[in-house]
Design an enzyme around this catalytic site. Structure first.
Site, PDB file in Angstrom:
ATOM      1  N   GLU A   1     -12.888  -9.649   1.983  1.00 41.08           N
ATOM      2  CA  GLU A   1     -12.833 -11.111   2.053  1.00 41.08           C
ATOM      3  C   GLU A   1     -14.082 -11.709   1.413  1.00 41.08           C
ATOM      4  O   GLU A   1     -15.151 -11.090   1.409  1.00 41.08           O
ATOM      5  CB  GLU A   1     -12.800 -11.569   3.522  1.00 41.08           C
ATOM      6  CG  GLU A   1     -11.428 -12.004   4.003  1.00 41.08           C
ATOM      7  CD  GLU A   1     -10.977 -13.364   3.470  1.00 41.08           C
ATOM      8  OE1 GLU A   1     -11.384 -13.771   2.371  1.00 41.08           O
ATOM      9  OE2 GLU A   1     -10.188 -14.009   4.167  1.00 41.08           O
ATOM     10  N   ASP A   2     -13.927 -12.923   0.893  1.00 39.47           N
ATOM     11  CA  ASP A   2     -15.101 -13.632   0.391  1.00 39.47           C
ATOM     12  C   ASP A   2     -15.921 -14.173   1.556  1.00 39.47           C
ATOM     13  O   ASP A   2     -17.144 -14.067   1.578  1.00 39.47           O
ATOM     14  CB  ASP A   2     -14.686 -14.778  -0.554  1.00 39.47           C
ATOM     15  CG  ASP A   2     -13.623 -15.715   0.038  1.00 39.47           C
ATOM     16  OD1 ASP A   2     -13.103 -15.424   1.138  1.00 39.47           O
ATOM     17  OD2 ASP A   2     -13.322 -16.735  -0.603  1.00 39.47           O
TER      18      ASP A   2
ATOM     19  N   ASP B   1     -14.709 -17.468   8.220  1.00 41.48           N
ATOM     20  CA  ASP B   1     -15.127 -18.747   8.807  1.00 41.48           C
ATOM     21  C   ASP B   1     -14.622 -18.763  10.252  1.00 41.48           C
ATOM     22  O   ASP B   1     -15.278 -18.230  11.145  1.00 41.48           O
ATOM     23  CB  ASP B   1     -14.537 -19.865   7.931  1.00 41.48           C
ATOM     24  CG  ASP B   1     -14.915 -21.266   8.370  1.00 41.48           C
ATOM     25  OD1 ASP B   1     -15.683 -21.404   9.323  1.00 41.48           O
ATOM     26  OD2 ASP B   1     -14.434 -22.236   7.748  1.00 41.48           O
TER      27      ASP B   1
ATOM     28  N   PHE C   1     -20.583 -25.758   4.144  1.00 43.43           N
ATOM     29  CA  PHE C   1     -19.651 -25.439   3.070  1.00 43.43           C
ATOM     30  C   PHE C   1     -20.385 -24.843   1.873  1.00 43.43           C
ATOM     31  O   PHE C   1     -21.382 -25.382   1.415  1.00 43.43           O
ATOM     32  CB  PHE C   1     -18.867 -26.685   2.644  1.00 43.43           C
ATOM     33  CG  PHE C   1     -17.669 -26.344   1.822  1.00 43.43           C
ATOM     34  CD1 PHE C   1     -16.517 -25.858   2.426  1.00 43.43           C
ATOM     35  CD2 PHE C   1     -17.700 -26.463   0.446  1.00 43.43           C
ATOM     36  CE1 PHE C   1     -15.413 -25.502   1.672  1.00 43.43           C
ATOM     37  CE2 PHE C   1     -16.599 -26.109  -0.326  1.00 43.43           C
ATOM     38  CZ  PHE C   1     -15.451 -25.631   0.293  1.00 43.43           C
TER      39      PHE C   1
ATOM     40  N   ARG D   1     -15.378 -21.669  -8.784  1.00 44.98           N
ATOM     41  CA  ARG D   1     -15.310 -20.207  -8.608  1.00 44.98           C
ATOM     42  C   ARG D   1     -16.123 -19.480  -9.671  1.00 44.98           C
ATOM     43  O   ARG D   1     -16.555 -18.351  -9.484  1.00 44.98           O
ATOM     44  CB  ARG D   1     -13.861 -19.720  -8.688  1.00 44.98           C
ATOM     45  CG  ARG D   1     -12.939 -20.277  -7.612  1.00 44.98           C
ATOM     46  CD  ARG D   1     -11.636 -19.499  -7.595  1.00 44.98           C
ATOM     47  NE  ARG D   1     -10.560 -20.171  -6.887  1.00 44.98           N
ATOM     48  CZ  ARG D   1     -10.336 -20.065  -5.572  1.00 44.98           C
ATOM     49  NH1 ARG D   1     -11.123 -19.350  -4.820  1.00 44.98           N
ATOM     50  NH2 ARG D   1      -9.317 -20.700  -5.013  1.00 44.98           N
TER      51      ARG D   1
HETATM   52  P1  IMP Z   1     -10.926 -18.566   8.075  1.00 48.01           P
HETATM   53  O1  IMP Z   1      -9.484 -18.168   8.114  1.00 48.01           O
HETATM   54  O2  IMP Z   1     -11.199 -19.845   8.814  1.00 48.01           O
HETATM   55  O3  IMP Z   1     -11.876 -17.462   8.478  1.00 48.01           O
HETATM   56  O4  IMP Z   1     -11.234 -18.953   6.582  1.00 48.01           O
HETATM   57  C1  IMP Z   1     -11.327 -18.026   5.626  1.00 48.01           C
HETATM   58  C2  IMP Z   1     -11.007 -18.577   4.255  1.00 48.01           C
HETATM   59  O5  IMP Z   1     -11.350 -19.955   4.116  1.00 48.01           O
HETATM   60  C3  IMP Z   1     -11.837 -17.847   3.265  1.00 48.01           C
HETATM   61  O6  IMP Z   1     -11.141 -16.734   2.756  1.00 48.01           O
HETATM   62  C4  IMP Z   1     -12.103 -18.883   2.192  1.00 48.01           C
HETATM   63  O7  IMP Z   1     -11.098 -18.839   1.219  1.00 48.01           O
HETATM   64  C5  IMP Z   1     -12.037 -20.208   2.910  1.00 48.01           C
HETATM   65  N1  IMP Z   1     -13.396 -20.750   3.226  1.00 48.01           N
HETATM   66  C6  IMP Z   1     -14.024 -20.755   4.438  1.00 48.01           C
HETATM   67  N2  IMP Z   1     -15.238 -21.321   4.365  1.00 48.01           N
HETATM   68  C7  IMP Z   1     -15.401 -21.675   3.067  1.00 48.01           C
HETATM   69  C8  IMP Z   1     -16.495 -22.284   2.349  1.00 48.01           C
HETATM   70  O8  IMP Z   1     -17.569 -22.630   2.880  1.00 48.01           O
HETATM   71  N3  IMP Z   1     -16.296 -22.460   1.020  1.00 48.01           N
HETATM   72  C9  IMP Z   1     -15.137 -22.111   0.378  1.00 48.01           C
HETATM   73  N4  IMP Z   1     -14.103 -21.529   0.999  1.00 48.01           N
HETATM   74  C10 IMP Z   1     -14.231 -21.304   2.341  1.00 48.01           C
HETATM   75 MG    MG Z   2     -10.367 -16.496   1.013  1.00 51.14          MG
END
Ligand code: IMP
Ligand code: MG
Length: 186
Positions: A108-109, A112, A161, A174
């Protein structure tokens, strides 16, 4: 190579500044690669990248791994074009590879809330891999609501963010070669 490394950048009308440099990313990936080499020695793991955000991290991480390994991708969408999660996960591209009996590394990148990773891990149960590990470049620890396993983390970051190195803001940014954070939001 001439990489895109501005000090600040404007994306969708908002200003971002450098937060994690290219050198810091390279140094961390060198260590992560060595750790994966060691822990998967004698195995042939398959890296599953979560599209779109992980594509640059995965490409660089894979080039820091020296043991035999494979790659495949899965595409999830939970954010739409906003800076906060919609709270819903949609699977936009399925995994093509057979994962039964394989050593899987989910890539994963950023984690969150943890919702996307929770979905991925649950998905793995039906595909019967031999083992599942999770690697994320970034982890917003204080924002994580779902109890997900994370085995390797590039950087723990605050609940702000971030942009660049594969991560987008409404699909832009990106291509930035390092990680940026919203200015005046540090
Ligand atoms: P989660 O499901 O809430 O953990 O979110 C994960 C996904 O949300 C990541 O794979 C990202 O694609 C996107 N994401 C979460 N935080 C950020 C951020 O600060 N910048 C850009 N994309 C984010
Ligand atoms: Mg993602």
């Amino acid at each position: 190579m001439s990489l895109y490394l501005p000090e600040t950048t404007v994306c969708n009308g908002e200003t971002f500044e450098v937060f994690i440099t290219k050198d810091q990313i390279e140094a961390r990936l060198d260590l992560l690669g060595k750790q994966i080499d060691k822990e998967f020695a004698g195995k042939k793991p398959i890296l599953i990248g979560v599209l779109n955000g992980s594509f640059i991290f995965l490409a660089d991480l894979m080039r820091n791994i020296t043991i035999p390994c494979e790659v495949d991708f899965m595409k999830l969408s939970s954010y739409g074009d906003e800076k906060v999660s919609s709270g819903e996960v949609t699977e936009l591209k399925h995994i093509d590879a057979k994962l039964k009996g394989r050593h899987v590394i989910l890539v994963e990148d950023i984690i969150d809330t943890g919702l996307s990773m929770k979905y991925m891990i649950e998905k793995m149960e039906s595909l019967e891999p031999e083992s599942v590990k999770v690697v994320t470049l970034l982890h917003k620890k204080d924002a994580t609501l779902h109890d997900v396993q994370i085995d390797y983390v590039g950087f723990e970051i605050p609940t702000k963010f971030v942009l660049g190195y594969g991560l987008d803001y409404a699909q832009e940014g990106r291509n930035l070669a390092q990680i940026y954070i919203l200015k005046d939001d540090k």
